[in-house]
Write a protein that holds these residues in place. Structure first.
Motif, short mmCIF file in Angstrom:
data_model
loop_
_atom_site.label_atom_id
_atom_site.label_comp_id
_atom_site.label_asym_id
_atom_site.label_seq_id
_atom_site.Cartn_x
_atom_site.Cartn_y
_atom_site.Cartn_z
N LEU A 155 0.82 -1.20 0.00
CA LEU A 155 0.00 0.00 0.00
C LEU A 155 0.86 1.26 0.00
O LEU A 155 0.53 2.25 -0.67
N HIS A 156 1.98 1.21 0.71
CA HIS A 156 2.88 2.36 0.76
C HIS A 156 3.36 2.73 -0.64
O HIS A 156 3.52 3.92 -0.97
N GLU A 157 3.58 1.73 -1.49
CA GLU A 157 4.09 1.97 -2.83
C GLU A 157 2.98 2.24 -3.85
O GLU A 157 3.27 2.72 -4.95
N ASN A 158 1.73 1.95 -3.49
CA ASN A 158 0.68 1.98 -4.52
C ASN A 158 -0.55 2.81 -4.16
O ASN A 158 -1.46 2.90 -4.99
N TRP A 159 -0.59 3.44 -2.99
CA TRP A 159 -1.82 4.13 -2.59
C TRP A 159 -2.14 5.31 -3.50
O TRP A 159 -3.30 5.74 -3.59
N ARG A 160 -1.16 5.84 -4.21
CA ARG A 160 -1.39 6.98 -5.10
C ARG A 160 -2.03 6.57 -6.43
O ARG A 160 -2.44 7.43 -7.22
#
Length: 594
Positions: free
Chosen positions: A378-383
């Motif tokens: 999620l840290h790498e993909n929440w955007r």
């Protein structure tokens, strides 16, 4: 003419379920599991697609019907010119094979009964070969075999590709029918005593219902909803299906017809909350364990839904031979939405794990490692843009609800690490992510001119999921932006006092033509939001109206058409009943339900 969705009642055995109409006809049943092919599919066509009607000869709809108190045992009563008769329907909890038990009892006078059984395997497409054996009628086609018997034995005959029976009952007389499925290559399973099955079913259901801790207003409706959730639970794994049906339309004659016989991760937080608050820790733990098994693996491959045992492949196909409920085509089996990217589910899974820890459910050793793996993804993909919680089949967008749930994932992780410093992980990293998501949502997902959050960045549209912002804890209920959002959603998505999911121009968002009814769980969310923002009287008025929409046996579909005054969508719907339980506990259960 199609039978209204709300004319059906549910019976089940914790592994599958059947829908019984007010005319005494079982029009939907999948064997041996919720997601198996239906052997009665008249619900999505007509009698030629399979059904089993048991009713007085020449009679129409019943005089009245009701579940026996705190159970899933259904009594249907007809008063005729000749007398009164009761049919009791149930599916006893199985030892090995699924059974449908139907007990006819004369109440007064002398009533002639008719039974018409048309088995059609593979969603109404396969007519089985029928034969007699050991006092049974036996139907076989490919992998499926069904045995029908009666006690005492009544005469049956074949006609028009169906099995028929006619008999009379007088006051106190009983005739029981038992229909049993098993794989056709295996021997017939042991016979079930229908009257023992009835006694055991009543005892089991009532003992289960007695565990409910809620003792406030609308307790009967809350218990009925909890029983429905229990009936939608696949007991071998603990998974809970969204509904036992497929392709009941969100608009009569429309194309928004989906297969809901699977388990959605999104439901997990609300389901856990409802079960724990009502006192059902064992079921909550089983659902949590199902969740852990389903979510295990590469976080990049996390799906929004899984099969009953966590199966990942749910290929969608159209069943072209079925005309659909009231002509609503296509009829679908499987659900292609399982392959969508919906970032909010990461937040829902992590919120569920947080709720389980707070409730003191036994910890599993890999829970925290799974949570950290989900957080890394999620840290790498929440955007990234996604399809959002409503599973739109239009373009991906920056949905505000998805971002809010990404914030919730980081928030729950930070809180857990602050409460237990022994937990490994980079708390500063998650804290920074939480702050960044919050800042971006407030800047790009909020319309300052209208004082409301919007459905997605840059949009003027609204979304009922925005009502969850204070419940999730993203902002406090008294924040002016929250109050403004509640008011805007209520005004713009309201339809005759109930709530749509999102703006009327749905095709621009979800890529599909046509419309739908009001979405019942969204109206429960509105009641929750009104309560949180200090308008409890209005919340209770709305809740009372929603409770008034349950059908005569206490069941809710996914949606409601307030113009035609009918239920729409798959039925009964777990999400709607979760909403009923959660709102009742929020409004009335502070002291009673813990």
């Amino acid at each position: 003419m199609h039978r209204p969705i709300e004319d059906y009642a549910l019976i089940g055995d914790h592994q599958t379920a059947a829908l019984v109409g007010r005319d005494g006809s079982i029009d939907w049943l999948c064997l041996p599991r919720f997601d198996s092919a239906a052997c009665f599919a008249a619900l999505l066509g007509d009698e030629r697609n399979g059904h089993w009607r048991l009713a007085p000869d020449g009679a129409g709809d019943c005089t009245r019907r009701a579940y026996r108190k705190d159970s899933l045992v259904l009594d249907t009563i007809w008063r005729t010119d000749e007398g009164t008769v009761r049919v009791t329907d149930l599916m006893p909890q199985r030892d090995r094979a699924p059974d449908v038990v139907r007990i006819v009892e004369g109440v007064e006078g002398r009533v002639t009964m008719r039974s018409t059984l048309r088995l059609r395997f593979d969603y109404g497409s396969v007519v089985p070969w029928m034969r007699r054996a050991d006092g049974h009628r036996v139907a076989v086609a490919g992998p499926d075999s069904v045995w029908l018997r009666s006690e005492p034995q009544v005469r049956t005959w074949g006609e028009d590709f169906g099995t028929h029976a006619e008999f009379t009952v007088t006051e106190g007389e009983r005739v029981a029918f038992v229909l049993t499925w098993h794989p056709s290559h295996e021997p017939r399973p042991p016979l079930v005593d229908p009257y023992e099955a009835l006694r055991h079913s009543l005892d089991d259901w009532r003992a289960w219902a007695a565990r409910c801790r809620y003792d406030g207003p609308y307790r009967d409706e809350v218990v009925r909803s909890l029983i429905t959730l229990k009936a939608l639970t696949f007991e071998p794994t603990g998974g809970i299906v969204a509904a036992p049906t497929t392709s009941l339309p969100e608009e009569i004659g429309g194309v928004r017809n989906w297969d809901y016989r699977y388990c959605w991760l999104r439901d997990s937080t609300l389901t856990l909350g409802a079960l724990l608050a009502a006192g059902y820790r064992e079921e909550a733990a089983a659902w949590r364990d199902w969740l852990l098994r389903a979510a295990a693996g590469n976080p990049a491959d996390l799906q929004i839904m899984y099969g009953l045992a966590g199966e990942r492949r749910l290929p969608e196909e159209e069943l072209s031979w079925l005309p659909g409920y009231a002509g609503s085509k296509p009829v679908r089996s499987g659900n292609e939405a399982a392959r969508q990217l919906q970032l909010d589910v990461y937040g829902e899974v992590i919120d569920s794990l947080s709720l389980a820890r707070a409730a003191g459910l036994p910890l599993e050793p890999h829970m925290w490692q799974l949570q950290l793996a989900l957080m890394e993804f999620l840290h790498e993909n929440w955007r990234e843009p996604d399809e959002g919680l409503w599973e739109v089949r239009g373009p991906r967008r920056q949905f505000v609800h998805s971002k809010v749930m990404a914030w919730a994932a980081a928030d729950r992780t930070v809180r857990a690490m602050e409460e237990d410093p022994r937990l490994p992980g980079d708390v500063d990293r998650w804290r920074a992510m939480r702050d960044e998501v919050h800042r971006e949502v407030c800047e790009q997902g909020y319309d300052a001119e209208r004082n409301t959050f919007t459905q997605y960045y840059g949009s003027a549209d609204l979304d009922a999921a925005l009502l969850l912002i204070p419940q999730i804890g993203f902002l406090p209920p008294d924040d002016p932006r929250v109050v403004g959002t509640v008011d805007a959603v209520r005004e713009e998505l309201g339809h005759k006092g109930l709530l749509r999911r999102y703006s009327e121009d749905r095709a621009s968002v979800d890529g599909l033509p046509g419309g739908e009814g009001t979405f019942l769980v969204c109206s429960f969310w509105l009641a929750d939001a009104l309560h949180l923002t200090g308008r409890t009287h209005q919340a209770r008025e709305l809740f009372e109206r929603l409770v008034g929409l349950v059908n005569d046996v206490g069941l809710l579909a996914e949606e409601y058409d307030p113009v035609a005054e009918c239920h729409l969508g798959n039925f009964p719907q777990a999400f709607s009943h979760i909403g009923l339980v959660g709102t009742a506990l929020a409004l009335y259960g502070t002291d009673q339900a813990g």
